[in-house]
Design a protein around this motif. Structure first.
Motif, PDB file in Angstrom:
ATOM      1  N   GLU A   1       0.928  -1.082  -0.255  1.00  0.00           N
ATOM      2  CA  GLU A   1      -0.004   0.165   0.062  1.00  0.00           C
ATOM      3  C   GLU A   1       1.027   1.395   0.125  1.00  0.00           C
ATOM      4  OE1 GLU A   1      -3.519   0.130   2.469  1.00  0.00           O
ATOM      5  OE2 GLU A   1      -3.380  -1.933   2.847  1.00  0.00           O
ATOM      6  N   SER A   2       2.108   1.194   0.337  1.00  0.00           N
ATOM      7  CA  SER A   2       2.932   2.389   0.691  1.00  0.00           C
ATOM      8  C   SER A   2       3.503   2.927  -0.374  1.00  0.00           C
ATOM      9  CB  SER A   2       3.968   2.026   1.583  1.00  0.00           C
ATOM     10  OG  SER A   2       4.997   1.016   1.299  1.00  0.00           O
ATOM     11  N   ALA A   3       3.461   1.913  -1.660  1.00  0.00           N
ATOM     12  CA  ALA A   3       4.063   2.116  -2.994  1.00  0.00           C
ATOM     13  C   ALA A   3       2.978   2.838  -3.922  1.00  0.00           C
ATOM     14  CB  ALA A   3       4.334   1.013  -3.654  1.00  0.00           C
ATOM     15  N   VAL A   4       1.653   3.128  -3.343  1.00  0.00           N
ATOM     16  CA  VAL A   4       0.668   3.746  -4.333  1.00  0.00           C
ATOM     17  C   VAL A   4       0.398   5.142  -3.671  1.00  0.00           C
ATOM     18  CG1 VAL A   4      -1.632   3.445  -5.137  1.00  0.00           C
ATOM     19  CG2 VAL A   4      -0.244   1.367  -4.915  1.00  0.00           C
ATOM     20  N   GLN A   5       0.718   6.123  -4.354  1.00  0.00           N
ATOM     21  CA  GLN A   5       0.281   7.534  -4.121  1.00  0.00           C
ATOM     22  C   GLN A   5      -0.929   7.796  -4.781  1.00  0.00           C
ATOM     23  OE1 GLN A   5       2.720   8.803  -2.035  1.00  0.00           O
ATOM     24  NE2 GLN A   5       3.614   6.877  -1.899  1.00  0.00           N
ATOM     25  N   SER A   6      -1.474   8.854  -4.390  1.00  0.00           N
ATOM     26  CA  SER A   6      -2.776   9.567  -4.917  1.00  0.00           C
ATOM     27  C   SER A   6      -2.684  11.270  -4.734  1.00  0.00           C
ATOM     28  CB  SER A   6      -3.878   8.982  -4.231  1.00  0.00           C
ATOM     29  OG  SER A   6      -3.999   9.501  -2.965  1.00  0.00           O
ATOM     30  N   ASP A   7      -3.400  11.829  -5.806  1.00  0.00           N
ATOM     31  CA  ASP A   7      -3.362  13.277  -5.711  1.00  0.00           C
ATOM     32  C   ASP A   7      -4.564  13.581  -6.646  1.00  0.00           C
ATOM     33  OD1 ASP A   7      -2.819  12.755  -8.652  1.00  0.00           O
ATOM     34  OD2 ASP A   7      -0.812  13.863  -8.481  1.00  0.00           O
ATOM     35  N   PRO A   8      -5.085  14.572  -6.738  1.00  0.00           N
ATOM     36  CA  PRO A   8      -6.278  15.205  -7.530  1.00  0.00           C
ATOM     37  C   PRO A   8      -6.217  14.594  -9.046  1.00  0.00           C
ATOM     38  CG  PRO A   8      -5.596  17.048  -6.365  1.00  0.00           C
ATOM     39  CD  PRO A   8      -4.392  16.003  -6.238  1.00  0.00           C
TER      40      PRO A   8
ATOM     41  N   GLY B   1      -5.201  11.367  -9.655  1.00  0.00           N
ATOM     42  CA  GLY B   1      -5.627   9.897  -9.400  1.00  0.00           C
ATOM     43  C   GLY B   1      -4.470   9.049  -8.802  1.00  0.00           C
ATOM     44  N   SER B   2      -4.740   7.891  -8.901  1.00  0.00           N
ATOM     45  CA  SER B   2      -3.706   7.052  -8.263  1.00  0.00           C
ATOM     46  C   SER B   2      -2.237   6.969  -9.194  1.00  0.00           C
ATOM     47  CB  SER B   2      -4.094   5.798  -7.960  1.00  0.00           C
ATOM     48  OG  SER B   2      -5.188   5.836  -7.045  1.00  0.00           O
ATOM     49  N   PHE B   3      -1.131   6.939  -8.618  1.00  0.00           N
ATOM     50  CA  PHE B   3       0.186   6.733  -9.277  1.00  0.00           C
ATOM     51  C   PHE B   3       1.177   6.120  -8.534  1.00  0.00           C
ATOM     52  CE2 PHE B   3       0.564  10.687  -7.105  1.00  0.00           C
ATOM     53  CZ  PHE B   3       1.845  10.603  -6.699  1.00  0.00           C
ATOM     54  N   VAL B   4       2.243   5.714  -9.114  1.00  0.00           N
ATOM     55  CA  VAL B   4       3.762   5.127  -8.475  1.00  0.00           C
ATOM     56  C   VAL B   4       4.487   5.770  -9.270  1.00  0.00           C
ATOM     57  CG1 VAL B   4       2.237   2.743  -8.201  1.00  0.00           C
ATOM     58  CG2 VAL B   4       3.465   3.264 -10.162  1.00  0.00           C
ATOM     59  N   TYR B   5       5.588   5.664  -8.484  1.00  0.00           N
ATOM     60  CA  TYR B   5       7.090   5.885  -9.146  1.00  0.00           C
ATOM     61  C   TYR B   5       7.855   4.991  -9.428  1.00  0.00           C
ATOM     62  CZ  TYR B   5       6.548  10.825  -7.359  1.00  0.00           C
ATOM     63  OH  TYR B   5       5.972  12.353  -7.324  1.00  0.00           O
ATOM     64  N   ILE B   6       8.215   4.942 -10.532  1.00  0.00           N
ATOM     65  CA  ILE B   6       9.251   4.047 -10.969  1.00  0.00           C
ATOM     66  C   ILE B   6      10.721   4.667 -11.276  1.00  0.00           C
ATOM     67  CG2 ILE B   6       7.443   2.661 -12.218  1.00  0.00           C
ATOM     68  CD1 ILE B   6       8.516   3.716 -15.050  1.00  0.00           C
ATOM     69  N   VAL B   7      11.600   3.591 -11.270  1.00  0.00           N
ATOM     70  CA  VAL B   7      13.151   4.066 -11.474  1.00  0.00           C
ATOM     71  C   VAL B   7      13.345   3.418 -12.894  1.00  0.00           C
ATOM     72  CG1 VAL B   7      15.321   3.881 -10.804  1.00  0.00           C
ATOM     73  CG2 VAL B   7      13.294   4.133  -9.139  1.00  0.00           C
ATOM     74  N   ASP B   8      13.778   4.464 -13.829  1.00  0.00           N
ATOM     75  CA  ASP B   8      14.241   3.755 -15.085  1.00  0.00           C
ATOM     76  C   ASP B   8      15.396   3.319 -15.293  1.00  0.00           C
ATOM     77  OD1 ASP B   8      15.917   6.123 -15.148  1.00  0.00           O
ATOM     78  OD2 ASP B   8      14.447   7.319 -16.284  1.00  0.00           O
ATOM     79  N   ALA B   9      16.034   2.991 -16.463  1.00  0.00           N
ATOM     80  CA  ALA B   9      17.552   2.440 -16.541  1.00  0.00           C
ATOM     81  C   ALA B   9      18.517   3.450 -16.120  1.00  0.00           C
ATOM     82  CB  ALA B   9      17.580   1.880 -17.895  1.00  0.00           C
ATOM     83  N   LYS B  10      18.228   4.789 -16.046  1.00  0.00           N
ATOM     84  CA  LYS B  10      19.238   5.718 -15.623  1.00  0.00           C
ATOM     85  C   LYS B  10      19.066   6.243 -14.241  1.00  0.00           C
ATOM     86  CE  LYS B  10      19.433   7.799 -20.308  1.00  0.00           C
ATOM     87  NZ  LYS B  10      19.191   9.139 -21.084  1.00  0.00           N
TER      88      LYS B  10
ATOM     89  N   VAL C   1       9.157   1.984  -6.617  1.00  0.00           N
ATOM     90  CA  VAL C   1       9.499   2.759  -5.355  1.00  0.00           C
ATOM     91  C   VAL C   1       8.517   2.285  -4.409  1.00  0.00           C
ATOM     92  CG1 VAL C   1      10.002   4.559  -4.016  1.00  0.00           C
ATOM     93  CG2 VAL C   1      10.459   4.608  -6.487  1.00  0.00           C
ATOM     94  N   THR C   2       8.888   1.422  -3.251  1.00  0.00           N
ATOM     95  CA  THR C   2       7.881   0.774  -2.433  1.00  0.00           C
ATOM     96  C   THR C   2       7.427   1.839  -1.131  1.00  0.00           C
ATOM     97  OG1 THR C   2       9.609   0.004  -0.849  1.00  0.00           O
ATOM     98  CG2 THR C   2       8.528  -1.391  -2.896  1.00  0.00           C
ATOM     99  N   SER C   3       8.492   2.938  -0.886  1.00  0.00           N
ATOM    100  CA  SER C   3       8.231   3.883   0.058  1.00  0.00           C
ATOM    101  C   SER C   3       9.038   5.211  -0.169  1.00  0.00           C
ATOM    102  CB  SER C   3       8.950   3.192   1.388  1.00  0.00           C
ATOM    103  OG  SER C   3      10.160   3.078   1.322  1.00  0.00           O
ATOM    104  N   ALA C   4       8.835   6.376   0.531  1.00  0.00           N
ATOM    105  CA  ALA C   4       9.341   7.689   0.425  1.00  0.00           C
ATOM    106  C   ALA C   4       8.866   8.048  -0.786  1.00  0.00           C
ATOM    107  CB  ALA C   4      10.894   7.549   0.507  1.00  0.00           C
TER     108      ALA C   4
END
Length: 390
Positions: free
Chosen positions: A320-327, A329-338, A369-372
């Motif tokens: 649950e800590s990986a899923v964020q929300s704002d006006p 909608g829901s989103f997550v942060y991913i870390v790309d190849a760089k 990203v699972t937290s922070a």
């Protein structure tokens, strides 16, 4: 000496023209040197400022974040809704016979009763006398039948001697048969009256739980008195869940469900036993009826929420800590190849103790990203540490 020479001489304190020109050139040279020095100082400061910024940027610590590659897991598809509680089989009980005055009420709401158990008794003094009268008539008819049989037997013993003709035997036989028939008629009338009298007892049509009582001793009741008791057959309860037209298509009889009454913390397991074949044209909803075993916390007429499992599928499962929300909608942060943080909009499905199922937006192969996440910004460079998905 001309006028100009005299003026210059006066201004320079008596200097000649050559000295004045020399002083003027020196002043111009000094001014130019000062200007060049100021430009050099400004350039040096600018270069020093740019040179100092680079070490600061290099010196900034890159944040370490924990990431997970969730893959895809089997998750249940659920339908969450609300509805009302009630008896699965509601049995209204009223007056069956001619009615009368209530003399006794033998049960209270909340009592368990067996099939045929008396719930209330009506006054029956007249009916009891009628029963006794008809019982006496049965005895009279039996006595007549016994006498007719005896007369027939005596006649048969005399017919061989010629004292009684065959016609007399036939007549006495008919008399005996008529007497026996009158016995049966009397017995039937007695049985009918006893049945009528028995219907003055208001009985439970089946074993179950008494829900309501609307009758008191002394009350006059009849066939038009309506419902005197309401029962739940077997004590079985149900929830009538209001389900949207789309969700109703996914439900099947036998689907598991968890029902939570409003105001309570406990949930009760049940299963869908009926799915409405029609949709209300006003609100575009149908009814899914969920059978629930009896529990004192389940009160008919109350309100409850339900979560029904309508099937299963595969989807990425995140903490649950990986899923964020704002006006937006829901989103997550991913870390790309760089190792740069990127925002990814997602659609959230079922939320359970195992995590949050993501139905769209990611495939499960990304580094999430699972937290922070609340402290990160898109485009920020991070140092990911991979956490093995469970």
């Amino acid at each position: 000496m001309n006028y100009e020479t005299h003026f210059a001489s006066d201004a320079l304190g008596g200097m000649d023209a050559d000295d004045a020109r020399a002083i003027k050139r020196r002043r111009i040279i000094i001014a130019a040197v000062v200007i060049l020095a100021l430009v050099a100082i400004a350039s040096w400061v600018a270069i020093r400022g740019q040179g100092a910024a680079a070490p600061v940027e290099v010196g900034v610590q890159v944040p370490v974040v924990t990431v997970v590659t969730p893959g895809r897991s089997t998750v249940d598809r659920t339908v969450t809704t609300t509805g009302s509680l009630g008896a699965r089989i509601d049995m209204p009980v009223g007056v069956v016979g001619e009615g009368g005055q209530v003399t006794r009420v033998l049960v209270q709401p909340g009592d368990w009763v067996t099939e045929g158990q008396v719930l209330a008794v009506l006054e029956r003094s007249v009916q009891s006398e009628q029963v006794r009268s008809l019982a006496a008539q049965v005895e009279v008819a039996r006595a007549d039948a016994k006498l007719a049989q005896a007369q027939l037997d005596r006649a048969k013993s005399l017919v061989g001697r010629g004292f009684i003709s065959q016609a007399d035997i036939d007549q006495r036989t008919a008399t005996r048969d008529a007497a026996a028939a009158r016995v049966n008629v009397a017995i039937a009338q007695l049985g009918e009256q006893r049945a009528r009298t028995g219907r003055l007892d208001i009985r439970a049509p089946a074993a179950g739980l008494v829900l309501t009582r609307t009758v008191e001793p002394g009350q006059i009741v009849g066939s038009g008195s309506g419902v005197l008791f309401r029962m739940a057959k077997g004590g079985e309860m149900e929830m009538r869940a209001q389900v949207s037209e789309g969700d109703l298509q996914t439900l099947r009889v036998g689907n598991r469900a968890m029902v939570t009454p409003v105001g309570g913390k406990d949930s009760f397991a049940g299963q869908v036993w009926q799915v409405s074949p029609v949709i209300d044209p006003q609100n575009r909803q149908g009814i899914a009826r969920i059978a629930i075993p009896y529990n004192p916390a389940l009160r008919p007429g109350g309100f409850a929420s339900a979560s029904m499992i309508s099937g299963s599928g595969t989807a990425p499962l995140l903490p649950e800590s990986a899923v964020q929300s704002d006006p937006k909608g829901s989103f997550v942060y991913i870390v790309d190849a760089k190792n740069m943080v990127q925002r990814r909009d997602v659609t959230v499905g079922q939320v359970s103790d195992a995590g949050v199922a993501v139905t769209s937006g990611i495939t499960g192969s990304e580094k999430i990203v699972t937290s922070a996440g609340a402290f990160l910004t898109p485009g920020q460079k991070v140092k990911p540490e991979l956490l093995k998905a469970t």
